[in-house]
Scaffold this active site. Structure first.
Site, PDB file in Angstrom:
ATOM      1  N   SER A  48      60.152   1.819  21.821  1.00  0.00           N
ATOM      2  CA  SER A  48      60.168   1.592  23.266  1.00  0.00           C
ATOM      3  C   SER A  48      60.763   2.804  23.955  1.00  0.00           C
ATOM      4  O   SER A  48      61.633   3.490  23.394  1.00  0.00           O
ATOM      5  CB  SER A  48      61.001   0.349  23.605  1.00  0.00           C
ATOM      6  N   TYR A  90      68.618  -3.784  23.091  1.00  0.00           N
ATOM      7  CA  TYR A  90      67.197  -3.628  22.786  1.00  0.00           C
ATOM      8  C   TYR A  90      66.865  -2.172  22.474  1.00  0.00           C
ATOM      9  O   TYR A  90      66.213  -1.859  21.465  1.00  0.00           O
ATOM     10  CB  TYR A  90      66.378  -4.128  23.974  1.00  0.00           C
TER      11      TYR A  90
END
Length: 300
Positions: free
Chosen positions: A150, A163
């Site tokens: 990501s 995350y």
């Protein structure tokens, strides 16, 4: 570019981006293991039905697929996903690690347990699946691994400390496995997807509200970030003709770009002092003539 006679595992394949991956690979001839624990965005709950819905969708379109409701976050459970592919189809060629969860909070509010959970699903989940698949890739001297990272791993997005850190771990795993897998005909790359899904929806809408983004603009934005626009990049990385190894492709909104690791020319002195760094900071930070650090080149 087809996948006839190839067997692919897609984790987190029941919804969103993973579903698009599974449908695209199946439409091009791959036999697919639709692996999904069937839990909520934060990993709560489980159900085999979402995965089976995608299996039925593939079958109705003339493809071939089986479902697996095992969780990637447990080592023995993750191994069941690989076992499913071998038992159903007798081989394994492609692993697409897409399973993930999302639980954004500001750093002081995140518990250690939340950090651990992110690592269990994103990093260890990816590791467990690849580790079980690796012996088959070594045996056949062929394998394609597509991991999911990501842009959050690069920073710049509020409330994604846990995350982004977990995705950073997947990035490191991807690069190092690319080096190790190269002599065995295994290529390991990753996707940094840009898509509006159930995992990202709540956080994206919250950020938009805080920035007073008009609802009409937000609706247009979300409609343009469909998972289907990410899937072609993953399919390319999974194909036997793909020459890339250790690379990260940012994909979404109809665009594809490379995310690369760069190293500046910097400075070099026989005797280095703290003052040398301070006095030459502009040269150290200058990216003119920067070198790309390639995992593929290191493995050649």
């Amino acid at each position: 570019m087809r996948f006839d006679d190839r067997v692919a595992i897609v984790t987190g394949a029941a919804r969103g981006i993973g579903r698009s991956y599974a449908l695209l690979l199946a439409s091009r001839g791959a036999r697919v293991v639709v692996a999904d624990h069937g839990g909520g965005p934060t990993g709560d709950g489980s159900s085999p039905e979402p995965a089976m819905e995608v299996v039925r969708e593939i079958a109705e379109a003339g493809g071939e697929a089986v479902g697996c409701g095992a969780s990637v976050s447990d080592e023995s459970s993750a191994a069941q996903i690989i076992d499913t592919a071998i038992e159903a189809f007798g081989r394994l060629d492609i692993v697409v690690n897409n399973a993930g969860i999302h639980d954004p909070h500001v750093f002081p509010d995140l518990t250690i347990a939340q950090f651990q959970r992110m690592l269990e699903v994103h990093y260890l989940g990816t590791l467990f699946v690849i580790r079980s698949a690796w012996p088959y890739f070594i045996r056949d001297r062929y394998g394609r691994v597509v991991n999911t990272v990501s842009e959050a791993m690069l920073g710049g997005v509020p409330e994604l400390t846990s995350y982004g850190a977990a995705k950073g771990a997947v990035f490191g795993l991807t690069r190092n496995l690319a080096t190790e897998g190269h002599p065995h005909g295994i290529r390991v790359n990753a996707i940094a997807p840009r898509a509006y899904t159930r995992l990202s929806a709540e956080h994206t809408e919250k950020m938009a509200a805080e920035r007073s983004v008009p609802k009409e603009m937000m609706a247009k934005f979300s409609a343009s970030m469909t998972p289907d626009l990410v899937a072609p990049a993953a399919a390319f990385l999974a194909h036997e003709s793909c020459p890339l190894n250790g690379e990260i492709l940012q994909a979404g909104l109809g665009g594809v770009a490379r995310i690369a690791v760069l190293c500046s020319q910097g400075i070099s002195k026989r005797v280095l002092t703290v003052e040398d760094i301070a006095d030459n900071l502009d040269a150290i930070m200058d990216m003119t003539g920067a070198e790309i650090r390639s995992a593929a080149e290191q493995s050649a």
